[in-house]
Design a protein around this motif. Structure first.
Motif, PDB file in Angstrom:
ATOM      1  N   SER A   1      55.493  51.669  53.516  1.00 42.52           N
ATOM      2  CA  SER A   1      55.502  52.508  52.442  1.00 42.52           C
ATOM      3  C   SER A   1      55.451  51.333  51.259  1.00 42.52           C
ATOM      4  CB  SER A   1      56.709  53.228  52.438  1.00 42.52           C
ATOM      5  OG  SER A   1      56.729  53.825  51.313  1.00 42.52           O
ATOM      6  N   CYS A   2      54.652  51.728  50.250  1.00 45.32           N
ATOM      7  CA  CYS A   2      54.545  50.596  49.099  1.00 45.32           C
ATOM      8  C   CYS A   2      55.186  51.189  47.748  1.00 45.32           C
ATOM      9  CB  CYS A   2      53.296  50.202  48.740  1.00 45.32           C
ATOM     10  SG  CYS A   2      52.641  49.494  50.084  1.00 45.32           S
ATOM     11  N   THR A   3      55.359  50.526  47.021  1.00 45.73           N
ATOM     12  CA  THR A   3      56.224  50.942  45.790  1.00 45.73           C
ATOM     13  C   THR A   3      54.942  51.743  44.856  1.00 45.73           C
ATOM     14  OG1 THR A   3      57.538  49.007  45.662  1.00 45.73           O
ATOM     15  CG2 THR A   3      57.185  50.097  43.606  1.00 45.73           C
ATOM     16  N   GLU A   4      55.308  52.452  44.102  1.00 49.15           N
ATOM     17  CA  GLU A   4      54.202  53.285  43.263  1.00 49.15           C
ATOM     18  C   GLU A   4      53.603  52.159  42.465  1.00 49.15           C
ATOM     19  OE1 GLU A   4      54.049  56.517  39.788  1.00 49.15           O
ATOM     20  OE2 GLU A   4      55.738  56.562  41.036  1.00 49.15           O
ATOM     21  N   GLY A   5      52.179  52.400  42.578  1.00 50.53           N
ATOM     22  CA  GLY A   5      51.192  51.586  41.961  1.00 50.53           C
ATOM     23  C   GLY A   5      50.731  50.574  42.764  1.00 50.53           C
ATOM     24  N   TRP A   6      51.298  50.333  43.834  1.00 55.54           N
ATOM     25  CA  TRP A   6      50.708  49.314  44.814  1.00 55.54           C
ATOM     26  C   TRP A   6      49.922  49.884  46.024  1.00 55.54           C
ATOM     27  CZ3 TRP A   6      52.759  44.024  45.414  1.00 55.54           C
ATOM     28  CH2 TRP A   6      53.695  43.664  44.415  1.00 55.54           C
ATOM     29  N   VAL A   7      48.949  49.264  46.584  1.00 57.38           N
ATOM     30  CA  VAL A   7      48.166  49.790  47.552  1.00 57.38           C
ATOM     31  C   VAL A   7      48.451  49.204  48.844  1.00 57.38           C
ATOM     32  CG1 VAL A   7      45.722  49.955  48.478  1.00 57.38           C
ATOM     33  CG2 VAL A   7      46.307  50.128  45.830  1.00 57.38           C
ATOM     34  N   SER A   8      48.660  50.107  49.877  1.00 54.90           N
ATOM     35  CA  SER A   8      49.033  49.822  51.495  1.00 54.90           C
ATOM     36  C   SER A   8      47.827  49.576  52.004  1.00 54.90           C
ATOM     37  CB  SER A   8      50.036  50.926  51.896  1.00 54.90           C
ATOM     38  OG  SER A   8      50.260  50.404  53.191  1.00 54.90           O
ATOM     39  N   HIS A   9      47.768  48.381  52.736  1.00 58.44           N
ATOM     40  CA  HIS A   9      46.586  48.230  53.873  1.00 58.44           C
ATOM     41  C   HIS A   9      47.075  46.912  54.641  1.00 58.44           C
ATOM     42  CE1 HIS A   9      42.452  47.668  55.023  1.00 58.44           C
ATOM     43  NE2 HIS A   9      42.640  46.383  55.112  1.00 58.44           N
ATOM     44  N   GLY A  10      46.840  47.315  55.901  1.00 60.65           N
ATOM     45  CA  GLY A  10      47.079  46.263  57.058  1.00 60.65           C
ATOM     46  C   GLY A  10      48.659  45.800  57.111  1.00 60.65           C
ATOM     47  N   GLY A  11      49.438  46.776  56.491  1.00 58.36           N
ATOM     48  CA  GLY A  11      50.920  46.303  56.852  1.00 58.36           C
ATOM     49  C   GLY A  11      51.474  45.532  55.711  1.00 58.36           C
ATOM     50  N   LYS A  12      50.438  45.349  54.512  1.00 58.92           N
ATOM     51  CA  LYS A  12      50.650  44.672  53.487  1.00 58.92           C
ATOM     52  C   LYS A  12      50.766  45.597  52.223  1.00 58.92           C
ATOM     53  CE  LYS A  12      49.476  40.172  54.968  1.00 58.92           C
ATOM     54  NZ  LYS A  12      48.435  38.927  54.439  1.00 58.92           N
ATOM     55  N   CYS A  13      51.277  45.428  51.121  1.00 56.94           N
ATOM     56  CA  CYS A  13      51.366  46.044  49.948  1.00 56.94           C
ATOM     57  C   CYS A  13      50.572  45.277  48.845  1.00 56.94           C
ATOM     58  CB  CYS A  13      52.677  46.583  49.340  1.00 56.94           C
ATOM     59  SG  CYS A  13      53.486  47.508  50.435  1.00 56.94           S
ATOM     60  N   TYR A  14      49.687  45.712  48.086  1.00 57.46           N
ATOM     61  CA  TYR A  14      48.830  45.001  47.156  1.00 57.46           C
ATOM     62  C   TYR A  14      48.710  45.730  45.778  1.00 57.46           C
ATOM     63  CZ  TYR A  14      46.465  42.966  51.323  1.00 57.46           C
ATOM     64  OH  TYR A  14      46.310  42.657  52.756  1.00 57.46           O
ATOM     65  N   PHE A  15      48.710  44.815  44.916  1.00 55.22           N
ATOM     66  CA  PHE A  15      49.142  45.294  43.338  1.00 55.22           C
ATOM     67  C   PHE A  15      47.707  44.660  42.856  1.00 55.22           C
ATOM     68  CE2 PHE A  15      50.224  44.923  38.910  1.00 55.22           C
ATOM     69  CZ  PHE A  15      50.355  46.174  38.628  1.00 55.22           C
ATOM     70  N   PHE A  16      46.871  45.273  42.215  1.00 55.32           N
ATOM     71  CA  PHE A  16      45.901  44.960  41.567  1.00 55.32           C
ATOM     72  C   PHE A  16      45.868  45.071  39.989  1.00 55.32           C
ATOM     73  CE2 PHE A  16      44.408  46.458  45.743  1.00 55.32           C
ATOM     74  CZ  PHE A  16      43.691  45.138  46.216  1.00 55.32           C
ATOM     75  N   SER A  17      46.306  44.033  39.501  1.00 56.22           N
ATOM     76  CA  SER A  17      46.901  44.087  37.930  1.00 56.22           C
ATOM     77  C   SER A  17      45.386  44.198  37.223  1.00 56.22           C
ATOM     78  CB  SER A  17      47.336  42.548  37.548  1.00 56.22           C
ATOM     79  OG  SER A  17      47.708  42.484  36.215  1.00 56.22           O
ATOM     80  N   THR A  18      45.759  44.719  35.987  1.00 55.81           N
ATOM     81  CA  THR A  18      44.466  44.855  35.138  1.00 55.81           C
ATOM     82  C   THR A  18      44.715  43.994  33.783  1.00 55.81           C
ATOM     83  OG1 THR A  18      45.775  46.957  33.929  1.00 55.81           O
ATOM     84  CG2 THR A  18      44.148  47.291  35.492  1.00 55.81           C
ATOM     85  N   VAL A  19      45.829  43.366  33.873  1.00 51.95           N
ATOM     86  CA  VAL A  19      46.042  42.125  32.812  1.00 51.95           C
ATOM     87  C   VAL A  19      45.464  40.805  32.894  1.00 51.95           C
ATOM     88  CG1 VAL A  19      47.951  41.221  31.526  1.00 51.95           C
ATOM     89  CG2 VAL A  19      48.170  43.471  32.553  1.00 51.95           C
ATOM     90  N   SER A  20      44.889  40.459  32.126  1.00 53.40           N
ATOM     91  CA  SER A  20      44.132  39.101  32.252  1.00 53.40           C
ATOM     92  C   SER A  20      45.256  37.836  32.029  1.00 53.40           C
ATOM     93  CB  SER A  20      43.030  38.916  31.215  1.00 53.40           C
ATOM     94  OG  SER A  20      42.403  37.834  31.596  1.00 53.40           O
ATOM     95  N   LEU A  21      45.490  37.176  33.107  1.00 47.84           N
ATOM     96  CA  LEU A  21      46.425  35.959  32.913  1.00 47.84           C
ATOM     97  C   LEU A  21      45.831  34.870  33.474  1.00 47.84           C
ATOM     98  CD1 LEU A  21      49.488  38.090  34.109  1.00 47.84           C
ATOM     99  CD2 LEU A  21      49.133  37.191  31.731  1.00 47.84           C
ATOM    100  N   ASN A  22      46.302  33.537  33.227  1.00 49.29           N
ATOM    101  CA  ASN A  22      45.890  32.517  34.212  1.00 49.29           C
ATOM    102  C   ASN A  22      46.572  32.634  35.440  1.00 49.29           C
ATOM    103  OD1 ASN A  22      48.484  31.056  34.049  1.00 49.29           O
ATOM    104  ND2 ASN A  22      47.632  30.146  31.974  1.00 49.29           N
ATOM    105  N   TRP A  23      46.144  31.525  36.418  1.00 49.12           N
ATOM    106  CA  TRP A  23      46.863  31.490  37.722  1.00 49.12           C
ATOM    107  C   TRP A  23      48.268  31.303  37.874  1.00 49.12           C
ATOM    108  CZ3 TRP A  23      49.642  28.687  41.107  1.00 49.12           C
ATOM    109  CH2 TRP A  23      49.478  29.036  42.483  1.00 49.12           C
ATOM    110  N   THR A  24      48.896  30.384  37.073  1.00 44.35           N
ATOM    111  CA  THR A  24      50.303  30.204  36.915  1.00 44.35           C
ATOM    112  C   THR A  24      50.886  31.595  36.380  1.00 44.35           C
ATOM    113  OG1 THR A  24      49.798  28.102  36.496  1.00 44.35           O
ATOM    114  CG2 THR A  24      51.916  28.775  36.106  1.00 44.35           C
ATOM    115  N   GLN A  25      50.426  32.149  35.578  1.00 44.22           N
ATOM    116  CA  GLN A  25      51.029  33.276  34.730  1.00 44.22           C
ATOM    117  C   GLN A  25      51.051  34.606  35.969  1.00 44.22           C
ATOM    118  OE1 GLN A  25      48.351  33.649  31.313  1.00 44.22           O
ATOM    119  NE2 GLN A  25      50.114  32.685  30.088  1.00 44.22           N
ATOM    120  N   SER A  26      49.782  34.560  36.477  1.00 49.15           N
ATOM    121  CA  SER A  26      49.645  35.570  37.528  1.00 49.15           C
ATOM    122  C   SER A  26      50.474  35.337  38.781  1.00 49.15           C
ATOM    123  CB  SER A  26      48.139  35.514  37.968  1.00 49.15           C
ATOM    124  OG  SER A  26      47.258  36.037  37.169  1.00 49.15           O
TER     125      SER A  26
END
Length: 180
Positions: free
Chosen positions: A81-106
């Protein structure tokens, strides 16, 4: 007085007959009551035995259902079960950000959300990520910040150790990824 005498004799005679008859009447009553109580006891025991057998069957059935459900859940990937706004797949939770940041900020943003940039462990996971982000660019948790050309995942696992190499091949056929 004669009547009284007869009464008292009768009374005594009845008394002595009663005393003589008492043991046989007790035995008669016991002979009726004991079998009835035994029948009642057998009936109660039979009912309890039936109830036990029924509950035992229910218990075995529930154990079997539990075993089957456990097997299903063990075989199911992505049931986390993932937090709202996150996507569950393969036992992991993924968050696909829409904010443009550099690698360190991300990376820092992910840590602030109790996560980390993705560590890709399989080609199937790579395909899921690719299909989820086709029209956008996202950072993964791989970098060579410490030593140029020495790629580490954000958990400090070397790329060579995970052997995850699901990169796109350049148009000239060379495998030049990962790159910056």
């Amino acid at each position: 007085m004669y009547a009284n005498y007869d009464f008292s004799v009768s009374s005594r005679r009845g008394e002595s007959n009663w005393k003589k008859a008492f043991p046989s009447r007790c035995i008669q009553v016991l002979l009726v009551v004991l079998p009835l109580s035994l029948l009642l006891s057998v009936g109660v025991l039979a009912a309890l035995g039936g109830l036990y057998a029924s509950k035992s069957n229910q218990f075995e059935s529930l154990k079997e259902q539990n075993k089957n459900l456990s097997a299903v859940l063990t075989g199911v990937k992505g049931c986390k079960s993932c937090t709202e706004g996150w996507v569950s797949h393969g036992g992991k939770c993924y968050f696909f950000s829409t904010v443009s940041l550099n690698w360190t900020q991300s990376r820092d943003q992910c840590v602030s959300m109790d996560g980390h940039l993705v560590i890709i462990n399989s080609e199937e996971e790579q395909e899921f990520l690719y299909s989820s982000t086709m029209d956008t660019t996202h950072w993964i948790g791989l970098n060579d910040l410490e030593t140029e050309g020495r790629w580490l995942w954000v958990d400090n696992t070397p790329l060579k150790k995970t052997d995850a190499q699901f990169w796109h091949v350049r148009t000239n056929g060379e495998l030049s990824e990962p790159d910056n």
